[in-house]
Design a protein around this motif. Structure first.
Motif, PDB file in Angstrom:
ATOM      1  N   LYS A  11       0.819  -1.211   0.000  1.00  0.00           N
ATOM      2  CA  LYS A  11       0.000   0.000   0.000  1.00  0.00           C
ATOM      3  C   LYS A  11       0.857   1.266   0.000  1.00  0.00           C
ATOM      4  O   LYS A  11       0.490   2.277  -0.590  1.00  0.00           O
ATOM      5  CB  LYS A  11      -0.939   0.002   1.207  1.00  0.00           C
ATOM      6  N   LEU A  12       1.997   1.203   0.694  1.00  0.00           N
ATOM      7  CA  LEU A  12       2.881   2.371   0.793  1.00  0.00           C
ATOM      8  C   LEU A  12       3.863   2.456  -0.368  1.00  0.00           C
ATOM      9  O   LEU A  12       4.566   3.455  -0.520  1.00  0.00           O
ATOM     10  CB  LEU A  12       3.660   2.333   2.120  1.00  0.00           C
ATOM     11  N   GLY A  13       3.929   1.380  -1.177  1.00  0.00           N
ATOM     12  CA  GLY A  13       4.900   1.340  -2.269  1.00  0.00           C
ATOM     13  C   GLY A  13       6.306   1.099  -1.758  1.00  0.00           C
ATOM     14  O   GLY A  13       7.300   1.531  -2.365  1.00  0.00           O
ATOM     15  N   ALA A  14       6.406   0.387  -0.621  1.00  0.00           N
ATOM     16  CA  ALA A  14       7.710   0.122   0.002  1.00  0.00           C
ATOM     17  C   ALA A  14       8.295  -1.200  -0.486  1.00  0.00           C
ATOM     18  O   ALA A  14       7.569  -2.158  -0.736  1.00  0.00           O
ATOM     19  CB  ALA A  14       7.560   0.093   1.527  1.00  0.00           C
ATOM     20  N   LYS A  15       9.630  -1.231  -0.617  1.00  0.00           N
ATOM     21  CA  LYS A  15      10.308  -2.446  -1.091  1.00  0.00           C
ATOM     22  C   LYS A  15      10.437  -3.491   0.024  1.00  0.00           C
ATOM     23  O   LYS A  15      10.470  -4.693  -0.231  1.00  0.00           O
ATOM     24  CB  LYS A  15      11.710  -2.091  -1.598  1.00  0.00           C
ATOM     25  N   ASN A  16      10.525  -3.033   1.254  1.00  0.00           N
ATOM     26  CA  ASN A  16      10.672  -3.939   2.399  1.00  0.00           C
ATOM     27  C   ASN A  16      10.243  -3.212   3.679  1.00  0.00           C
ATOM     28  O   ASN A  16       9.822  -2.055   3.626  1.00  0.00           O
ATOM     29  CB  ASN A  16      12.120  -4.442   2.518  1.00  0.00           C
ATOM     30  N   ARG A  17      10.374  -3.893   4.806  1.00  0.00           N
ATOM     31  CA  ARG A  17       9.932  -3.335   6.092  1.00  0.00           C
ATOM     32  C   ARG A  17      10.693  -2.062   6.470  1.00  0.00           C
ATOM     33  O   ARG A  17      10.103  -1.113   6.986  1.00  0.00           O
ATOM     34  CB  ARG A  17      10.047  -4.394   7.199  1.00  0.00           C
ATOM     35  N   THR A  18      11.987  -2.048   6.189  1.00  0.00           N
ATOM     36  CA  THR A  18      12.806  -0.872   6.520  1.00  0.00           C
ATOM     37  C   THR A  18      12.371   0.322   5.676  1.00  0.00           C
ATOM     38  O   THR A  18      12.245   1.454   6.172  1.00  0.00           O
ATOM     39  CB  THR A  18      14.301  -1.157   6.274  1.00  0.00           C
ATOM     40  N   HIS A  19      12.123   0.049   4.404  1.00  0.00           N
ATOM     41  CA  HIS A  19      11.663   1.102   3.490  1.00  0.00           C
ATOM     42  C   HIS A  19      10.305   1.638   3.946  1.00  0.00           C
ATOM     43  O   HIS A  19      10.043   2.849   3.901  1.00  0.00           O
ATOM     44  CB  HIS A  19      11.588   0.544   2.059  1.00  0.00           C
ATOM     45  N   ALA A  20       9.427   0.738   4.419  1.00  0.00           N
ATOM     46  CA  ALA A  20       8.107   1.147   4.916  1.00  0.00           C
ATOM     47  C   ALA A  20       8.251   2.092   6.101  1.00  0.00           C
ATOM     48  O   ALA A  20       7.552   3.107   6.197  1.00  0.00           O
ATOM     49  CB  ALA A  20       7.287  -0.078   5.308  1.00  0.00           C
ATOM     50  N   ALA A  21       9.165   1.754   7.009  1.00  0.00           N
ATOM     51  CA  ALA A  21       9.401   2.605   8.190  1.00  0.00           C
ATOM     52  C   ALA A  21       9.953   3.967   7.761  1.00  0.00           C
ATOM     53  O   ALA A  21       9.580   5.009   8.325  1.00  0.00           O
ATOM     54  CB  ALA A  21      10.373   1.914   9.141  1.00  0.00           C
ATOM     55  N   MET A  22      10.831   3.979   6.737  1.00  0.00           N
ATOM     56  CA  MET A  22      11.400   5.239   6.237  1.00  0.00           C
ATOM     57  C   MET A  22      10.319   6.114   5.593  1.00  0.00           C
ATOM     58  O   MET A  22      10.283   7.324   5.806  1.00  0.00           O
ATOM     59  CB  MET A  22      12.502   4.939   5.215  1.00  0.00           C
ATOM     60  N   ILE A  23       9.422   5.470   4.828  1.00  0.00           N
ATOM     61  CA  ILE A  23       8.319   6.204   4.194  1.00  0.00           C
ATOM     62  C   ILE A  23       7.417   6.819   5.267  1.00  0.00           C
ATOM     63  O   ILE A  23       7.012   7.977   5.166  1.00  0.00           O
ATOM     64  CB  ILE A  23       7.507   5.261   3.275  1.00  0.00           C
ATOM     65  N   ALA A  24       7.133   6.038   6.303  1.00  0.00           N
ATOM     66  CA  ALA A  24       6.284   6.543   7.400  1.00  0.00           C
ATOM     67  C   ALA A  24       6.929   7.750   8.067  1.00  0.00           C
ATOM     68  O   ALA A  24       6.245   8.739   8.373  1.00  0.00           O
ATOM     69  CB  ALA A  24       6.048   5.435   8.420  1.00  0.00           C
ATOM     70  N   ARG A  25       8.236   7.671   8.244  1.00  0.00           N
ATOM     71  CA  ARG A  25       8.955   8.791   8.884  1.00  0.00           C
ATOM     72  C   ARG A  25       9.000  10.021   7.965  1.00  0.00           C
ATOM     73  O   ARG A  25       8.699  11.129   8.379  1.00  0.00           O
ATOM     74  CB  ARG A  25      10.386   8.348   9.225  1.00  0.00           C
ATOM     75  N   ASP A  26       9.345   9.779   6.696  1.00  0.00           N
ATOM     76  CA  ASP A  26       9.483  10.901   5.748  1.00  0.00           C
ATOM     77  C   ASP A  26       8.154  11.621   5.493  1.00  0.00           C
ATOM     78  O   ASP A  26       8.122  12.824   5.263  1.00  0.00           O
ATOM     79  CB  ASP A  26      10.053  10.400   4.420  1.00  0.00           C
ATOM     80  N   ARG A  27       7.065  10.849   5.509  1.00  0.00           N
ATOM     81  CA  ARG A  27       5.731  11.444   5.259  1.00  0.00           C
ATOM     82  C   ARG A  27       5.049  11.897   6.552  1.00  0.00           C
ATOM     83  O   ARG A  27       3.898  12.357   6.515  1.00  0.00           O
ATOM     84  CB  ARG A  27       4.834  10.429   4.544  1.00  0.00           C
ATOM     85  N   ASN A  28       5.753  11.732   7.672  1.00  0.00           N
ATOM     86  CA  ASN A  28       5.167  12.069   8.987  1.00  0.00           C
ATOM     87  C   ASN A  28       3.818  11.372   9.197  1.00  0.00           C
ATOM     88  O   ASN A  28       2.849  11.986   9.646  1.00  0.00           O
ATOM     89  CB  ASN A  28       4.974  13.588   9.126  1.00  0.00           C
ATOM     90  N   LEU A  29       3.769  10.077   8.844  1.00  0.00           N
ATOM     91  CA  LEU A  29       2.511   9.328   8.961  1.00  0.00           C
ATOM     92  C   LEU A  29       2.203   8.957  10.411  1.00  0.00           C
ATOM     93  O   LEU A  29       1.047   8.715  10.756  1.00  0.00           O
ATOM     94  CB  LEU A  29       2.589   8.056   8.106  1.00  0.00           C
ATOM     95  N   LEU A  30       3.238   8.878  11.242  1.00  0.00           N
ATOM     96  CA  LEU A  30       3.016   8.414  12.627  1.00  0.00           C
ATOM     97  C   LEU A  30       3.329   9.521  13.613  1.00  0.00           C
ATOM     98  O   LEU A  30       4.138  10.396  13.335  1.00  0.00           O
ATOM     99  CB  LEU A  30       3.900   7.193  12.929  1.00  0.00           C
TER     100      LEU A  30
END
Length: 200
Positions: free
Chosen positions: A181-200
């Motif tokens: 859903k986030l377009g992430a390649k792996n779990r680490t990438h998902a966490a980086m996307i969440a941080r960069d987009r201020n999702l959490l």
């Protein structure tokens, strides 16, 4: 104890029946439809609890639960599901269900839940009530949001599973889904996307 288990999926039904019998030596009557559950209730003299799958064929939403509740008399009826939302669980409890048992619940927790409801108490997993209070990120479910928070803390699947009282394999599925859903390649990438987009 005598448990009536109603689930239309053969593998799930047989596995749960075997698991409950082995864990506590309880007697289990397994059926595959709401009508069979109602018939069984009429023929079992000592039924202590009904575990009823939410998604049963031939029923609409909580109609199956309401039909079994009507036929159960004093026998408590609990909702069994792998994907019921907190809102559905709330509706089920309001309708008179004795509780909600996720199919992903661990062995000991499931037996504790069953004994709790047989004793006349209402059971809903604590993490499920927490899930209802967790605002979901747009595009993600509340559960996926919880898993993403765990990833962002650097937790392993095992640690997230322990915190949410889920199976590790369930967490892996959530990680896969939320990454897609986030377009992430792996779990680490998902966490980086969440941080960069201020999702959490």
């Amino acid at each position: 104890m005598h448990i009536l288990l109603a689930d239309d999926h053969d593998l799930v039904r047989d596995t749960l029946a075997m698991f409950i019998s082995a864990e506590d030596g309880s007697e289990v009557t397994a059926v595959s439809s709401v009508n069979e559950a109602i018939d069984a209730l009429a023929n079992i003299n000592n039924c202590d609890l009904v575990l009823l799958d939410y998604n049963m064929p031939g029923t609409d939403g909580l109609a199956g639960l309401n039909a079994v509740l009507e036929a159960s008399g004093d026998v408590p009826v609990a909702l069994l599901s792998g994907d019921a939302t907190p809102a559905i669980v709330d509706q089920a409890i309001a309708s008179g269900a004795a509780g909600f048992v996720p199919k992903t619940l661990g062995a000991k927790s499931m037996m504790t839940a069953i004994k709790f409801m047989v004793a006349g108490e209402i059971y809903v997993p604590f993490d499920y009530t927490q899930q209802a209070a967790t605002p979901a990120i747009e595009g993600l479910t509340a559960r996926e949001t919880q898993v993403l928070k765990g990833l962002s803390k650097g937790q392993s699947n095992k640690e997230i599973a322990r915190d949410l009282d889920l199976q590790e394999v369930t967490i892996k599925l959530h990680v896969k889904t939320l990454s897609r859903k986030l377009g992430a390649k792996n779990r680490t990438h998902a966490a980086m996307i969440a941080r960069d987009r201020n999702l959490l």
